[in-house]
Design an enzyme around this catalytic site. Structure first.
Site, PDB file in Angstrom:
ATOM      1  N   LYS A  70      37.539  40.462  45.476  1.00  0.00           N
ATOM      2  CA  LYS A  70      37.468  40.455  44.012  1.00  0.00           C
ATOM      3  C   LYS A  70      38.350  41.573  43.494  1.00  0.00           C
ATOM      4  O   LYS A  70      38.334  42.678  44.048  1.00  0.00           O
ATOM      5  CB  LYS A  70      36.012  40.719  43.590  1.00  0.00           C
ATOM      6  CG  LYS A  70      35.795  40.725  42.099  1.00  0.00           C
ATOM      7  CD  LYS A  70      35.590  39.319  41.562  1.00  0.00           C
ATOM      8  CE  LYS A  70      35.664  39.248  40.050  1.00  0.00           C
ATOM      9  NZ  LYS A  70      37.057  39.049  39.546  1.00  0.00           N
ATOM     10  N   LYS A 106      43.522  42.886  44.673  1.00  0.00           N
ATOM     11  CA  LYS A 106      44.195  43.244  43.429  1.00  0.00           C
ATOM     12  C   LYS A 106      45.458  42.418  43.326  1.00  0.00           C
ATOM     13  O   LYS A 106      46.033  42.017  44.340  1.00  0.00           O
ATOM     14  CB  LYS A 106      44.580  44.737  43.440  1.00  0.00           C
ATOM     15  CG  LYS A 106      44.819  45.298  42.066  1.00  0.00           C
ATOM     16  CD  LYS A 106      43.506  45.396  41.300  1.00  0.00           C
ATOM     17  CE  LYS A 106      43.493  46.432  40.234  1.00  0.00           C
ATOM     18  NZ  LYS A 106      42.138  46.910  39.981  1.00  0.00           N
ATOM     19  N   ASN A 221      41.256  49.680  26.909  1.00  0.00           N
ATOM     20  CA  ASN A 221      39.940  49.037  27.033  1.00  0.00           C
ATOM     21  C   ASN A 221      38.908  49.996  27.619  1.00  0.00           C
ATOM     22  O   ASN A 221      37.786  50.116  27.103  1.00  0.00           O
ATOM     23  CB  ASN A 221      40.069  47.766  27.884  1.00  0.00           C
ATOM     24  CG  ASN A 221      38.723  47.131  28.163  1.00  0.00           C
ATOM     25  OD1 ASN A 221      38.056  47.466  29.134  1.00  0.00           O
ATOM     26  ND2 ASN A 221      38.295  46.234  27.288  1.00  0.00           N
ATOM     27  N   SER A 355      31.866  41.789  36.189  1.00  0.00           N
ATOM     28  CA  SER A 355      32.604  40.611  36.664  1.00  0.00           C
ATOM     29  C   SER A 355      31.774  39.844  37.691  1.00  0.00           C
ATOM     30  O   SER A 355      31.757  38.608  37.709  1.00  0.00           O
ATOM     31  CB  SER A 355      33.923  41.020  37.314  1.00  0.00           C
ATOM     32  OG  SER A 355      34.926  41.155  36.347  1.00  0.00           O
TER      33      SER A 355
END
Ligand code: GLU
Length: 421
Positions: A70, A106, A221, A355
């Protein structure tokens, strides 16, 4: 002093240190020092002016001992293969330190996304997913957001992959807009998680959060939601360091505390915080030297703190919100100055944790309230903080080493049980 600015070498060094400290069999480091799989792709995009441009993209899948990989996708002009590999290594340890059933990955594309039109950005996003579609799958590796990507890009990722497969597969990407299966709370989650860690730091070090003065480098963010949530918890955000194309680096400072909500509005209107009326403009150099800061939060990119600026830092504590913001040499300096550094793999794990929640909700087709998301996130990160802090005390190692010890041990145990080492 020569400084290692290559994030991949830095990541390997951190892992080696933990493996040595745990006296693990050399085969563990041998398996962890490189990603299991790396794909390099060319993405052709027909630009608005009719010319064709090819962009280079990467996807690095580091380790699958704990589960599928992930990790986010970065669109940035400085993206390199080594950076993406490093970031995938950090994702493995980040997931392990919070105990998610994931390994790390990534992705990235070398591009200045700000220079693309919306149409070009959409073509690039779809082209990237097409190019890596053979190695991703919700049960193998699913992308999420990172620097330069946002919910809309995740939406295009999901749509493109669903088209390739012929049916809707929301679990292929996380950080999507809510309308197409995004999780409530995901967009804020990294910054929210950082604030949860700031509160834990205050408790662990016997500080009153209401008297805690915070400086944040980066108002993207992560930095912006970290600022907002730190204020909600009672802290004062007195300085924010930023970068903008038109003026370069700068910072906004107000001893009495900045009005973060007004900063959100101002940035939405103007595009940056230059001349924000609720504070005075100072240089980024002066920002690093501020002498009345309790907690400094680097929330931008790698290598923000180098030997050069770190010797001037007077903040009492550092909480890393960016990935890899401190070079190993700068880390040494902070260590010598007895400035505790709460590491990235712990403090910015809120993003990937949310996530994970989004992925779980997509797989179950059953959606949670924002309160459920935030409270589960808090529970997971609080436990991770306690584990790391305990390791730090018991083993008398730095907080970064403690986080790696917790993470590496979990992965090494899994690899051993699976018969890999
Ligand atoms: N980019 C996020 C990170 O560095 C995680 C992306 C994801 O949620 O997959 O932690």
């Amino acid at each position: 002093m020569s400084e290692t600015l290559n994030p991949f070498l830095n990541a390997q060094r951190q892992v080696k240190k933990a493996c040595d400290k745990l006296k693990l069999d050399p085969s563990v480091y041998e398996l962890l020092k490189e990603p299991e799989k790396v794909l390099i792709v060319s993405i052709p995009v027909k630009m608005d002016d009719g010319t064709m441009k090819t962009f280079t993209g990467y996807r690095s899948q580091h380790n699958t001992a704990m589960g599928p990989t992930k990790g986010g996708v970065r669109f940035h002009q400085d993206v390199t293969l080594d950076e993406v590999k490093a970031l995938s290594i950090w994702m493995t340890f980040k997931c392990a330190v919070v105990g998610l059933p994931y390994g790390g990955s990534k992705g990235g594309v070398t591009v200045n996304a700000l220079e693309l039109s919306k149409n070009e950005l959409e073509k690039l996003s779809r082209g990237y997913i097409n190019a890596i579609s053979s190695i991703i799958d919700p049960k193998k590796d699913s992308p999420g957001p990172d620097v330069g990507t946002n919910p809309q890009v995740m939406g295009w990722f999901m749509d493109e992959y669903s088209k390739i497969k012929g049916y809707n597969i929301p679990s292929i990407a996380t950080g999507k807009p809510i309308e197409i299966g995004g999780s409530l709370g995901r967009n804020q989650a990294t910054g929210y998680g950082v604030s949860v860690m700031v509160k834990k730091v205050c408790e662990a070090l016997n500080m009153d959060i209401n008297k805690t003065r915070v400086a944040i480098q980066g108002f993207g963010n992560v930095g912006s939601f970290a600022a907002l949530n730190c204020v909600k918890l009672g802290a004062k955000v007195v300085a924010v360091g930023e970068w903008t194309k038109r003026t370069g680096t700068y910072a906004v400072y107000n001893e009495e505390g900045l009005d973060v909500e007004k900063m959100f509005e101002y940035k939405a209107q103007k595009g940056d915080l230059v001349d924000f009326p609720g504070g005075k403009m100072i240089s980024l150099e002066d920002f690093w030297k501020l002498d009345n800061i309790d907690i400094l939060i680097p929330a931008a990119m790698e290598n923000a703190l180098t030997v050069e600026n770190t010797s001037q830092i007077k903040a009492k504590i550092i909480v890393e919100a960016a990935n890899g913001p401190i070079t190993p040499e700068a880390d040494e300096i902070l260590n010598k100055k007895s400035i505790p550094v709460f590491p990235d793999i712990l403090c910015n794990s809120g993003g990937v944790t949310a996530s994970y929640f989004e992925w779980v909700q997509n797989l179950q087709n059953y959606y949670w309230t924002v309160e459920e998301v935030n409270s589960r996130l808090k529970t997971i990160m609080t436990k991770a903080f306690d584990d790391v802090f305990k390791m730090h005390k018991e083993q008398n190692v730095t907080l970064r080493e403690a986080a790696y010890l917790c993470a590496v041990k979990r992965i090494a145990d899994a690899m051993k049980i699976r018969g890999w080492v």
